[in-house]
Structure formats: C-alpha cells, structure tokens
Enzyme design. Sequence first.
Site, PDB file in Angstrom:
ATOM      1  CG  ASP A  49      40.667 -33.498   4.488  1.00 21.91           C
ATOM      2  OD1 ASP A  49      40.213 -34.152   5.211  1.00 21.91           O
ATOM      3  OD2 ASP A  49      40.559 -33.359   3.115  1.00 21.91           O
ATOM      4  CB  SER A  50      37.810 -34.267   9.046  1.00 21.57           C
ATOM      5  OG  SER A  50      39.012 -34.469  10.058  1.00 21.57           O
ATOM      6  CE  LYS A 118      44.588 -38.357   5.858  1.00 23.39           C
ATOM      7  NZ  LYS A 118      43.962 -38.404   4.770  1.00 23.39           N
ATOM      8  CD  GLU A 120      40.748 -37.749   0.685  1.00 23.10           C
ATOM      9  OE1 GLU A 120      40.248 -37.663  -0.041  1.00 23.10           O
ATOM     10  OE2 GLU A 120      40.494 -37.412   2.091  1.00 23.10           O
ATOM     11  CD  GLU A 186      37.217 -42.230   5.523  1.00 22.82           C
ATOM     12  OE1 GLU A 186      36.206 -41.856   5.868  1.00 22.82           O
ATOM     13  OE2 GLU A 186      38.300 -41.871   5.327  1.00 22.82           O
TER      14      GLU A 186
END
Length: 281
Positions: A49-50, A118, A120, A186
Amino acid sequence: MSATGQEKDLTPPEISARKGKAPLVCLTAYTTPIARLVDPHCDVVLVGDSVGMVLHGLPTTLGVTLDMMIMHGQAMRRGLERALMVVDMPFGSYEESPEQAFRNAARVMAETGCAAVKLEGGEVMAETIRFLTGRGVPVMAHVGLTPQAVNAFGGYRVQGRGRDAERIRRDALAVAEAGALAVVLEKVPETLARGITEEIAIPTIGIGASSACDGQILVVDDMLGLFGDFRPKFVKRYAELGQAAEAAIATYAREVKERRFPAAEHVFGEGPKTVNGEEAA
C-alpha cells in the site's frame, strides 16, 4: 526456466519452509515492467500500500483503496512468473471483523491472482489471521512500525525500544501462532528483531530490523534511488536512477529547444519503401 532455476510459482508453504535457511529476497513493487525486472531475483514480491505514496503522491498510506490495490495487483501479476505475489490489504478493509477481512481478501485474491495477502497488526489481528488461514487465505503479518497506524504512533518512529520490546515480541508470537506464513518486522531495534527471529517458527522479513532476519524487503523505488530527497536510515541505495532520469530528461528538453531532436533518422520521407506491403523503417 528463470535465472534462479525455478520453474513454477513459489507457494506460501515453500516460503514458510525457508525459516532458518537461505534468506528470502523480497521487494515491494507495483507495475508490470518492474515485476518483470524483479521476478527472476525475488522470492516474494509485495504489492504494497506504499503505492499510495510512491506512485500516487499521497502523504500516507491511509488514502489507499481496495480498488487501487487490485489494479496494481493485476499489473504485477502480468509480469510475474515465479515469485510469490502478496498484496497488502489497505486501511479500513479488514479491521472491522474477520468476516469483513475474508470478504475483501477473497476479492483481492480472485481479482489479482495473488497467493497471499498482508495485514498489519499483532495480537489484535491474531483472531482475523486465524479466521482467514482457516478458510484458505494465506496471510503475511506485519508488526513493529505499522504505517497504517502512523497517527497512533505519532509518526514513523522506531518501535520496540526499552519496555516496549515486549509488546512487539508478543505481537510476533501471536501472529505466528495464528498461522501467518511469515511476518514483516519494520523499524525495530536490531537486538529485538534478532531475538524474535530466533524465537518464532515462521520466517521474519526485516525492513529496518536485523540482518539475522530470515529475509529482507525494501520498496523498489527506494533502493533504486528514484527519489532524491528520501533517504531513510534503513534503505541502501543500489542505484541513483532518479539522477540519471533527470539528466536524460534535461538532455531531451535541450535538444528539442535547439531543434536537434528529432534528427533525420527519427523522421519519415515522402516516398516510403514497402516490404511485403508494409512501410519499411
């Protein structure tokens, strides 16, 4: 056969089985041409989503939509032959309930052809991860600095320092026990990432973490140096393509202004020759 000798798509079980073995090579990318470049060299390609910040100019990832992720996932799928493709679930598409997460993850997998999604979050997402994996949706987890929670963290700050280390450790244990195929760590301290890697049974993929992780991931645009003013500590630049592109564009602009481009070899004459009824070059 690819440059690495792999003849078929890598699968989630094959990625999970790499725990403690040869490091997993991972990159985040978003387009078909880049997919073709990274595919021979990567084990995992994440449609992150970056993309909202890198390609769409958004200030954070929070404005990314499910439709955006699906569009870029489809573009990546067209360029991949062997790497495992994982697609990020964007903010707001999975947090409400496990049922919401399954509904949207199933759509992403069906419309992009990805092999996993993915999510978070650590302990708070363990139930959702268990729900998804029990229904045929492989999940990569993401703990530590989770960019979708940037407002709650007060910025893109290192997570897990001091007493906060136990929170990150619990998050990593929770997602592993819930059935995640791997977990991204991260922006956490090196010693914490190393300890988590030794403790949990699934591969850890570091970004701003430790070389002891079972794999590493970077945003491809960052490691290629496409952004001159973005230099986070955890990114190593393997090229400076932004500078090269700017120089090429400046040369093109100068040649257009000086009427040096197009030159004779770039234009067509009045009477073109034909070969088999088609205009020759």
